[in-house]
Structure formats: structure tokens, C-alpha cells
Scaffold this active site. Structure first.
Site, PDB file in Angstrom:
ATOM      1  CD  GLU A 180       9.479 -10.328 -33.653  1.00 40.31           C
ATOM      2  OE1 GLU A 180      10.359 -10.588 -34.498  1.00 40.31           O
ATOM      3  OE2 GLU A 180       8.367  -9.883 -33.976  1.00 40.31           O
TER       4      GLU A 180
ATOM      5  CD  GLU B 292      11.459  -6.158 -35.969  1.00 41.07           C
ATOM      6  OE1 GLU B 292      11.446  -5.212 -35.136  1.00 41.07           O
ATOM      7  OE2 GLU B 292      11.443  -7.355 -35.634  1.00 41.07           O
TER       8      GLU B 292
ATOM      9  CB  ALA C 144      14.368 -12.071 -39.553  1.00 40.80           C
TER      10      ALA C 144
ATOM     11  N   GLY D 121      13.631 -10.313 -34.665  1.00 39.40           N
ATOM     12  CA  GLY D 121      13.275 -11.721 -34.482  1.00 39.40           C
ATOM     13  C   GLY D 121      14.004 -12.356 -33.310  1.00 39.40           C
TER      14      GLY D 121
HETATM   15  N1  CAA Z   1      20.662 -10.087 -40.604  1.00 41.44           N
HETATM   16  C1  CAA Z   1      21.735 -10.365 -41.363  1.00 41.44           C
HETATM   17  N2  CAA Z   1      22.986 -10.038 -40.982  1.00 41.44           N
HETATM   18  C2  CAA Z   1      23.152  -9.392 -39.816  1.00 41.44           C
HETATM   19  C3  CAA Z   1      22.055  -9.060 -38.982  1.00 41.44           C
HETATM   20  C4  CAA Z   1      20.759  -9.453 -39.423  1.00 41.44           C
HETATM   21  N3  CAA Z   1      19.652  -9.235 -38.679  1.00 41.44           N
HETATM   22  N4  CAA Z   1      22.525  -8.411 -37.889  1.00 41.44           N
HETATM   23  C5  CAA Z   1      23.871  -8.335 -38.031  1.00 41.44           C
HETATM   24  N5  CAA Z   1      24.247  -8.920 -39.194  1.00 41.44           N
HETATM   25  C6  CAA Z   1      25.606  -9.067 -39.714  1.00 41.44           C
HETATM   26  C7  CAA Z   1      26.159  -7.737 -40.250  1.00 41.44           C
HETATM   27  O1  CAA Z   1      25.684  -7.506 -41.553  1.00 41.44           O
HETATM   28  C8  CAA Z   1      27.638  -7.993 -40.165  1.00 41.44           C
HETATM   29  O2  CAA Z   1      28.016  -8.805 -41.257  1.00 41.44           O
HETATM   30  P1  CAA Z   1      29.397  -8.468 -42.068  1.00 41.44           P
HETATM   31  O3  CAA Z   1      30.483  -8.666 -41.052  1.00 41.44           O
HETATM   32  O4  CAA Z   1      29.402  -9.488 -43.160  1.00 41.44           O
HETATM   33  O5  CAA Z   1      29.271  -7.054 -42.510  1.00 41.44           O
HETATM   34  C9  CAA Z   1      27.784  -8.850 -38.916  1.00 41.44           C
HETATM   35  O6  CAA Z   1      26.500  -9.392 -38.657  1.00 41.44           O
HETATM   36  C10 CAA Z   1      28.195  -8.035 -37.694  1.00 41.44           C
HETATM   37  O7  CAA Z   1      27.258  -6.962 -37.544  1.00 41.44           O
HETATM   38  P2  CAA Z   1      27.702  -5.423 -37.430  1.00 41.44           P
HETATM   39  O8  CAA Z   1      28.990  -5.189 -38.134  1.00 41.44           O
HETATM   40  O9  CAA Z   1      26.528  -4.601 -37.826  1.00 41.44           O
HETATM   41  O10 CAA Z   1      27.973  -5.364 -35.853  1.00 41.44           O
HETATM   42  P3  CAA Z   1      27.877  -4.074 -34.917  1.00 41.44           P
HETATM   43  O11 CAA Z   1      28.436  -4.497 -33.611  1.00 41.44           O
HETATM   44  O12 CAA Z   1      28.457  -2.872 -35.584  1.00 41.44           O
HETATM   45  O13 CAA Z   1      26.282  -3.792 -34.744  1.00 41.44           O
HETATM   46  C11 CAA Z   1      23.968  -4.433 -34.381  1.00 41.44           C
HETATM   47  C12 CAA Z   1      25.471  -4.727 -34.078  1.00 41.44           C
HETATM   48  C13 CAA Z   1      23.592  -3.098 -33.754  1.00 41.44           C
HETATM   49  C14 CAA Z   1      23.174  -5.547 -33.736  1.00 41.44           C
HETATM   50  C15 CAA Z   1      23.761  -4.400 -35.899  1.00 41.44           C
HETATM   51  O14 CAA Z   1      24.335  -5.558 -36.486  1.00 41.44           O
HETATM   52  C16 CAA Z   1      22.326  -4.350 -36.320  1.00 41.44           C
HETATM   53  O15 CAA Z   1      21.698  -3.321 -36.228  1.00 41.44           O
HETATM   54  N6  CAA Z   1      21.771  -5.498 -36.817  1.00 41.44           N
HETATM   55  C17 CAA Z   1      20.434  -5.551 -37.373  1.00 41.44           C
HETATM   56  C18 CAA Z   1      19.373  -5.548 -36.286  1.00 41.44           C
HETATM   57  C19 CAA Z   1      17.999  -5.564 -36.904  1.00 41.44           C
HETATM   58  O16 CAA Z   1      17.608  -4.655 -37.608  1.00 41.44           O
HETATM   59  N7  CAA Z   1      17.220  -6.624 -36.638  1.00 41.44           N
HETATM   60  C20 CAA Z   1      15.884  -6.793 -37.156  1.00 41.44           C
HETATM   61  C21 CAA Z   1      15.891  -7.691 -38.349  1.00 41.44           C
HETATM   62  S1  CAA Z   1      14.302  -7.800 -39.152  1.00 41.44           S
HETATM   63  C22 CAA Z   1      13.412  -8.890 -38.241  1.00 41.44           C
HETATM   64  O17 CAA Z   1      13.898  -9.463 -37.306  1.00 41.44           O
HETATM   65  C23 CAA Z   1      12.000  -9.130 -38.692  1.00 41.44           C
HETATM   66  C24 CAA Z   1      11.176  -9.935 -37.723  1.00 41.44           C
HETATM   67  O18 CAA Z   1      10.421  -9.417 -36.962  1.00 41.44           O
HETATM   68  C25 CAA Z   1      11.253 -11.394 -37.714  1.00 41.44           C
END
Ligand code: CAA
Length: 259
Positions: free
Chosen positions: A113, A133, A65, A110
Site C-alpha cells: 500500500e 491481511e 504494518a 501496508g
Molecule cells: N510485522 C511485524 N514483524 C514482521 C512482519 C510484520 N508485518 N513481517 C515480518 N516480521 C518479522 C518476523 O516476525 C520475523 O521476526 P523474528 O525474527 O523476530 O521472528 C522477521 O520479521 C523475519 O520474518 P520471517 O522470519 O517471517 O521471514 P521469512 O523470510 O520466513 O518470511 C514473509 C517473510 C513471508 C514476508 C513473512 O515475514 C510474512 O508473512 N510477514 C507478514 C506479512 C503480512 O502479513 N503483512 C501484512 C501486515 S498487516 C497490514 O499491513 C495491515 C495494513 O493494511 C496496513
């Protein structure tokens, strides 16, 4: 004009939906999920489509998400808007045709999911799954604690949900989350071929089979067996059952007409 958030292509009876926010690893916003819900309903209502594939890109199916969108929301914001209800659940509530998740790259939070809401997951060999999360101070909200536990069992689901670690495609396949792994090269083409195989069968009977498998997660064994028997009997009211069995006996290819 702004980029379309979900792209639709129809390929030999298969509707291919591609999440299209690559700059943020296909982070799932309300807008993405509204677009996805509309695209799914359009395919559900299109008689030329017998199966659906949902995919992302090589780097990410979806990284969860949209954290930037939701980070400042209050309890009342999420409660009153029923965040992660509505269009986020179109797949579960309204799609009877089979949906395959074609997962390459990250399927996190998400994203994992959403893949689990599909009927089955085919993973590219670079896929990574996880429910991170907990590292954000929250918990899965789109079924991660429920569907993952049913898919891979309590111990492994606890491991993933409580540590937030990722698992690779091999681990996900051996745990039962993933149906098959295919090489990243030509990945989508190969998944579409699997979907075309399903689309070439009797779509109403495929929908009945999907409904019966899903019933296994909702009922006792005895109720599920009764339900299956009823639906099995019902297939004998279709012309496609006659065609399928006659084609076998006559040693020819069946020509299903979805009747
Ligand atoms: N939401 C918003 N933006 C996101 C995102 C997310 N879930 N995941 C990645 N991005 C964005 C980053 O902020 C980044 O944006 P910028 O270039 O503007 O900085 C861009 O995507 C590229 O990401 P990274 O630079 O972080 O890429 P990476 O290769 O270094 O890492 C990753 C990849 C390990 C997937 C890392 O992006 C990450 O950990 N993402 C978040 C994963 C996460 O925590 N997901 C759970 C979300 S909460 C949820 O989903 C609740 C639910 O149950 C519904």
C-alpha cells in the site's frame, strides 16, 4: 542512540529515503511512519531536491504494518487514535514532488500500500507484492482495496485481497501495478538515475503533471480534460516552458531553473 528508522541521502537532486528496520523486514510502525512523514516533508521543502525515491532493502521494501505492535489493540484503540491516518498519509496529503517506490523483495500489506501511495513503482526482479491481511483476520487498511483495484482491476484485486497470495514482479508489471522491472544488481543506482532524469526537468511543471495524472482518478473524463487544458495553459506562464521549447529549436540541452 537508537537506529534511525528512515535514512535520508541526497544524490544529484534526488532525495533517497531508505526504510531501516531490516530485522523485521521493515514492518511499518507508527514510529516508522512518523519518521517517514518528517523525512518526506524535509525533502518536499528542500529546493535542491526535484524527485524522491523510497526504498527498503534487498529482502523487503516493507512486509506490512507491524503485526506485533497492533495485535492486541482494541477497536477503541484504533478508532480513537485514527490508526493509519495522520503521518501514514503524509505522502498523499503533503508531497507534491514525484516519489518513486524502488521495490526489491517483499512489498506486502501496508508495504504494498505504501508503494502504491508513491507516484510509480519500479520493481527489482525479485520483488513480491501482496495484500495478505485476510490471512491475519483483517483487511487492507492503507488503501489496498482501493488503489490496487484501480491499478490492476477488480478481478485480480479480488484474487489478491481474498486469497492473500503474492504476485511476482513480472505478474505485477503485466497487471499494471509496476511501471518497470530492473535487475536486482545495481537496482537502487538505476532507479536513482531514473529519478535524476526527472529531477533535471522543471520541478514545478513536473508537479503540475503529477497533479493532472492524479486528477484522472478523481474526476470524470470531461472534467479531467478541462483541468488538464487549464494546467497546460498555465505552463505557458513559466520561464521553463520558454527555455524548454527554445532549447529544442536551438538544438541544445535545456537548462530549467524551476521558474
Ligand atoms: N510485522 C511485524 N514483524 C514482521 C512482519 C510484520 N508485518 N513481517 C515480518 N516480521 C518479522 C518476523 O516476525 C520475523 O521476526 P523474528 O525474527 O523476530 O521472528 C522477521 O520479521 C523475519 O520474518 P520471517 O522470519 O517471517 O521471514 P521469512 O523470510 O520466513 O518470511 C514473509 C517473510 C513471508 C514476508 C513473512 O515475514 C510474512 O508473512 N510477514 C507478514 C506479512 C503480512 O502479513 N503483512 C501484512 C501486515 S498487516 C497490514 O499491513 C495491515 C495494513 O493494511 C496496513
Amino acid at each position: 542512540m537508537s537506529e534511525q528508522l528512515v535514512l535520508t541521502k541526497i544524490d544529484g537532486g534526488v532525495g533517497v529515503l531508505t526504510l531501516n528496520r531490516p530485522a523485521v523486514l521493515n514492518a511499518l510502525s507508527n514510529e516508522v511512519m512518523e519518521a517517514l512523514g518528517e523525512a518526506l516533508l524535509a525533502l518536499e521543502n528542500n529546493d535542491a531536491v526535484g524527485a524522491i525515491v523510497l526504498t527498503g532493502n534487498e529482502k523487503a521494501f516493507a512486509a506490512g504494518a507491524d503485526i506485533s505492535a497492533m495485535k492486541d489493540w482494541s477497536y477503541m484503540d484504533v478508532y480513537k487514535s485514527n490508526y493509519i491516518g495522520g503521518p501514514w498519509e503524509t505522502m498523499k496529503n503533503a508531497i507534491r514532488k514525484p516519489v518513486i517506490a524502488a521495490v526489491s523483495g517483499y512489498a506486502l500489506g501496508g508495504g504494498c500500500e505504501l508503494a502504491m501511495m508513491c507516484d510509480f513503482i519500479i520493481a527489482a526482479d525479485n520483488a513480491k507484492f501482496g495484500q495478505p491481511e485476510i490471512k491475519l483476520g483483517t483487511i487492507p487498511g492503507l488503501g489496498g482495496t482501493q488503489r490496487l483495484t484501480r491499478a490492476i482491476g477488480k478481478s485480480k484485486a479480488m484474487d489478491l485481497v481474498l486469497t492473500g497470495r503474492m504476485m511476482d514482479a513480472k505478474e505485477a508489471e503485466s497487471a499494471g501495478l509496476v511501471a518497470r522491472i530492473l535487475p536486482l544488481e545495481n537496482f537502487l543506482e538505476e532507479v536513482v538515475k531514473v529519478a535524476q532524469g526527472i529531477a533535471g526537468l522543471s520541478t514545478p511543471v513536473v508537479m503540475m503533471a503529477k497533479q493532472c495524472v492524479n486528477a484522472a482518478l478523481e474526476t470524470t473524463l470531461e472534467q479531467g480534460l478541462q483541468y488538464e487544458r487549464r494546467v497546460f495553459h498555465a505552463t505557458f506562464a513559466t520561464q521553463d516552458q520558454k527555455e524548454g521549447m527554445n532549447a529544442f529549436v536551438e538544438k541544445r540541452q535545456a537548462n530549467f531553473r524551476n521558474m
